[in-house]
Scaffold this motif. Structure first.
Motif, PDB file in Angstrom:
ATOM      1  N   HIS A  62       0.883  -1.216   0.000  1.00 46.19           N
ATOM      2  CA  HIS A  62       0.157   0.469   0.356  1.00 46.19           C
ATOM      3  C   HIS A  62       0.630   1.176   0.107  1.00 46.19           C
ATOM      4  O   HIS A  62       1.739   1.654   1.283  1.00 46.19           O
ATOM      5  CB  HIS A  62      -0.961  -0.277   0.976  1.00 46.19           C
ATOM      6  CG  HIS A  62      -1.977   1.430   1.093  1.00 46.19           C
ATOM      7  ND1 HIS A  62      -3.093   0.395   1.663  1.00 46.19           N
ATOM      8  CD2 HIS A  62      -2.123   1.648   0.027  1.00 46.19           C
ATOM      9  CE1 HIS A  62      -3.954   1.831   1.747  1.00 46.19           C
ATOM     10  NE2 HIS A  62      -3.037   3.160   0.957  1.00 46.19           N
ATOM     11  N   HIS A  64       1.439   5.038  -1.958  1.00 42.57           N
ATOM     12  CA  HIS A  64       1.040   5.778  -3.466  1.00 42.57           C
ATOM     13  C   HIS A  64       1.681   7.040  -3.928  1.00 42.57           C
ATOM     14  O   HIS A  64       2.379   8.471  -2.476  1.00 42.57           O
ATOM     15  CB  HIS A  64       0.071   7.052  -2.676  1.00 42.57           C
ATOM     16  CG  HIS A  64      -1.666   6.138  -1.963  1.00 42.57           C
ATOM     17  ND1 HIS A  64      -2.082   6.064  -2.860  1.00 42.57           N
ATOM     18  CD2 HIS A  64      -1.873   5.860  -1.161  1.00 42.57           C
ATOM     19  CE1 HIS A  64      -2.976   5.276  -2.544  1.00 42.57           C
ATOM     20  NE2 HIS A  64      -3.091   4.776  -0.436  1.00 42.57           N
ATOM     21  N   LYS A 153      -8.772  -1.296  -6.072  1.00 38.20           N
ATOM     22  CA  LYS A 153      -9.396  -0.149  -4.888  1.00 38.20           C
ATOM     23  C   LYS A 153     -10.756   0.521  -4.707  1.00 38.20           C
ATOM     24  O   LYS A 153     -10.743   0.961  -5.705  1.00 38.20           O
ATOM     25  CB  LYS A 153      -8.494   0.413  -3.777  1.00 38.20           C
ATOM     26  CG  LYS A 153      -9.105   1.597  -2.286  1.00 38.20           C
ATOM     27  CD  LYS A 153      -7.788   2.095  -2.175  1.00 38.20           C
ATOM     28  CE  LYS A 153      -7.897   3.019  -0.446  1.00 38.20           C
ATOM     29  NZ  LYS A 153      -6.961   3.715  -0.403  1.00 38.20           N
ATOM     30  N   HIS A 242      -5.948  -0.030   5.503  1.00 38.95           N
ATOM     31  CA  HIS A 242      -5.585   0.859   6.634  1.00 38.95           C
ATOM     32  C   HIS A 242      -6.478   0.769   7.399  1.00 38.95           C
ATOM     33  O   HIS A 242      -7.196   2.010   7.298  1.00 38.95           O
ATOM     34  CB  HIS A 242      -5.457   2.820   6.340  1.00 38.95           C
ATOM     35  CG  HIS A 242      -5.787   2.260   4.891  1.00 38.95           C
ATOM     36  ND1 HIS A 242      -7.321   3.177   4.815  1.00 38.95           N
ATOM     37  CD2 HIS A 242      -6.255   3.673   3.513  1.00 38.95           C
ATOM     38  CE1 HIS A 242      -7.886   3.320   4.449  1.00 38.95           C
ATOM     39  NE2 HIS A 242      -6.994   3.918   3.123  1.00 38.95           N
ATOM     40  N   ASP A 318       0.837   2.677   3.310  1.00 40.95           N
ATOM     41  CA  ASP A 318      -0.006   3.566   2.588  1.00 40.95           C
ATOM     42  C   ASP A 318       0.453   5.262   2.525  1.00 40.95           C
ATOM     43  O   ASP A 318       0.162   6.093   3.088  1.00 40.95           O
ATOM     44  CB  ASP A 318      -1.591   3.733   3.906  1.00 40.95           C
ATOM     45  CG  ASP A 318      -2.524   5.156   3.535  1.00 40.95           C
ATOM     46  OD1 ASP A 318      -2.599   5.129   1.779  1.00 40.95           O
ATOM     47  OD2 ASP A 318      -3.713   5.539   3.658  1.00 40.95           O
TER      48      ASP A 318
HETATM   49 ZN    ZN Z   1      -3.544   4.623   0.352  1.00 39.18          ZN
END
Ligand code: ZN
Ligand code: URP
Ligand code: ZN
Length: 484
Positions: A62, A64, A153, A242, A318
């Motif tokens: 996870h 970004h 997602k 998350h 995340d």
């Molecule tokens: Zn995320």
């Protein structure tokens, strides 16, 4: 073919620890050997692992990198973020390619692929974010799964941006069940949250702390419940991303007790950071704004328990960093304009290792949560997340006795603050091998931009057999090894 021998260390996998040497030939693990039993030919590079734990490379499912959010982009590129990940003992990331609203998922994948290829210092895969679930997009899913993008997602939060309504979610889940994809869910009731946000702002409450107060844990619990019900109707596997709230964890636990294919991850910020940080002076609170928000201590205790019971199967980061300067400060007087997300890709292994130091989890569980379980759940096993002969030689030498302090002054993420500034940790990454190449040597980056390759992932399988679909659908037994 190059040969490496990692010798003298304690090899730790998700099933336990033993003294062993590891022989690497080219990009792969050739053998695990009883220490000192093999004559070493002069062409073999010897890596001294005495006093170190030797573990499979970390897998962060996870992240970004370069993600557009709130009128800006997350601060790490694939180049800077993957290098930071390597420093922290992560050898594979799975990032999120975003389907543009009104555009195709394939278009999103191509955009993100172009950013990562030639830049990433470690191997990378992609999930998709479906931000506009239409019939056309769902038709694309089958081809994308064939191409190794086997999870997507959906968002129950962020109306008008990434949000899908329950009908769209159900359709996307039905497609996932048929195509062999895993549905990942951002489970927060975004419609209700937006009402609370609007009311807070109308009352003149624009400070960062209100980010947490307008996203109460019960709205995460409610959305998690709804996602689980919808996944049951569709018969697809579900992975809650998350997870931060005890109410959400209770929903996941109940579903798993019924034998449902429901999984969840949490992230270090939810295990270590307290909601009071969002009430810090000046702009300090903005540093900690992410969604779901960081919460109070009782939630953290529940999450640690969930990690022990396997109701939480994965720790991912995340990682979505925004600098204080020019980015987090976009929400100076209005918390709803603070870009959501925290930096963390570099510190996941170290932070979770504190759970070993504090006797909250075992060494084997540390490896399982950070490497083996994500590899199994996301179709990377056994090439990644294991030290089996034939697996990719993604290996970390971890020094259990190193003491260091986390700080923006010396981290490698391209962000001007650390969410863990001043935190003293025990244990640290010493050397990292990615597909047979030493990319971190005694803490120094020796890899190169573009070394990382795209990894095609297998469809979701509850038996762990590559390519084998779910078969029994929702009725399948979650206790099978592959599903864990
Ligand atoms: Zn995320
Ligand atoms: O605050 C967060 N989590 N930012 C990244 C986007 C997401 O929802 O994962
Ligand atoms: Zn999310």
């Amino acid at each position: 073919m190059s040969r490496l021998l990692v010798e003298g260390g304690t090899v730790v996998t998700s099933s336990g620890a033993a003294a062993a040497d590891i022989l690497v030939e080219g990009e792969r693990i050739a053998a695990l050997l009883t220490p000192g039993t093999v004559p070493v030919d002069p062409g073999t590079t010897r890596i001294d692992a005495r006093g170190k734990l030797v573990v499979p490379g970390g897998i962060d499912v996870h992240t970004h990198m370069e993600m557009p959010f709130g009128g800006t982009h997350s601060a790490d590129t694939f180049s800077t973020g993957s290098r930071a990940a390597a420093h922290g003992g992560t050898t594979t990331i799975v990032d999120f390619a975003i389907q543009p609203r009104g555009g195709s998922a394939r278009q999103g994948l191509e955009t993100w692929m172009a950013r990562a290829e030639g830049s990433c210092a470690i191997d990378f895969g992609f999930h998709l974010i479906l931000s506009d679930v239409t019939e056309e997009v769902l038709k694309e899913v089958y081809g994308l799964v064939q191409d190794g993008v086997t999870s997507y997602k959906l968002f129950m939060a962020y109306p008008g941006v990434f949000y899908s309504d329950d009908g769209q979610i159900l359709r996307a889940m039905q497609t996932a069940a048929e195509a062999g994809a895993m549905v990942m869910m951002h489970a927060e009731n975004g419609i209700a949250i937006d009402v609370l946000v609007e009311q807070a702002l109308a009352a003149g409450r624009g400070e960062a702390k209100m980010h947490g107060e307008t996203r109460p844990s019960v709205l995460e619990g409610e959305a998690t419940h709804r996602a689980i019900v919808l996944a049951g109707v569709a018969g697809c596997p579900l992975y809650i991303v998350h997870l931060s709230a005890m109410e959400a964890l209770a929903e996941v636990s109940a579903a798993r007790d019924e034998g449902r294919l429901v999984f969840a991850e949490t992230c270090p910020q939810y295990l270590f950071l307290d909601e009071s940080l969002m009430a810090g002076p000046g702009q300090e609170g903005a540093k900690y704004v992410c969604s779901p928000p960081i919460r109070a201590g009782a939630h953290r205790e529940a999450l640690w328990r969930g990690l022990r019971t396997d109701d939480l199967s994965v720790v991912a980061t995340d990682h979505c960093p925004f600098c204080m300067k020019d980015q987090k400060e976009l929400g100076r007087d209005d918390f709803s304009k603070i870009p959501n997300g925290l930096p963390g890709v570099e510190h996941r292994m170290d932070l979770l290792y504190q759970g070993v130091v504090g006797n909250r989890i075992s060494l084997a569980r540390w490896v399982e949560l950070t490497s083996t379980a994500p590899s199994r759940l996301f179709g990377l096993h056994p090439a990644k997340g294991s030290l089996l002969p034939g697996a990719d030689a993604d290996i970390v030498l971890y020094d259990p006795s190193r003491q260091h302090t986390l700080s923006a002054a010396d981290h490698h993420m391209a962000v001007d603050y650390s969410a863990y500034e001043g935190m003293e940790v025990t244990g640290g990454v010493d050397t990292v091998i990615s597909r047979g190449q030493v990319v971190i040597e005694r803490g120094v980056f020796t890899g190169r931009e573009g070394h990382g390759r795209f990894v095609r992932r297998e469809p979701f399988s509850c038996t762990g057999t590559p390519g084998q679909p779910m078969g029994g659908g929702e009725m399948a037994d979650r206790s099978t090894e592959g599903a864990r």
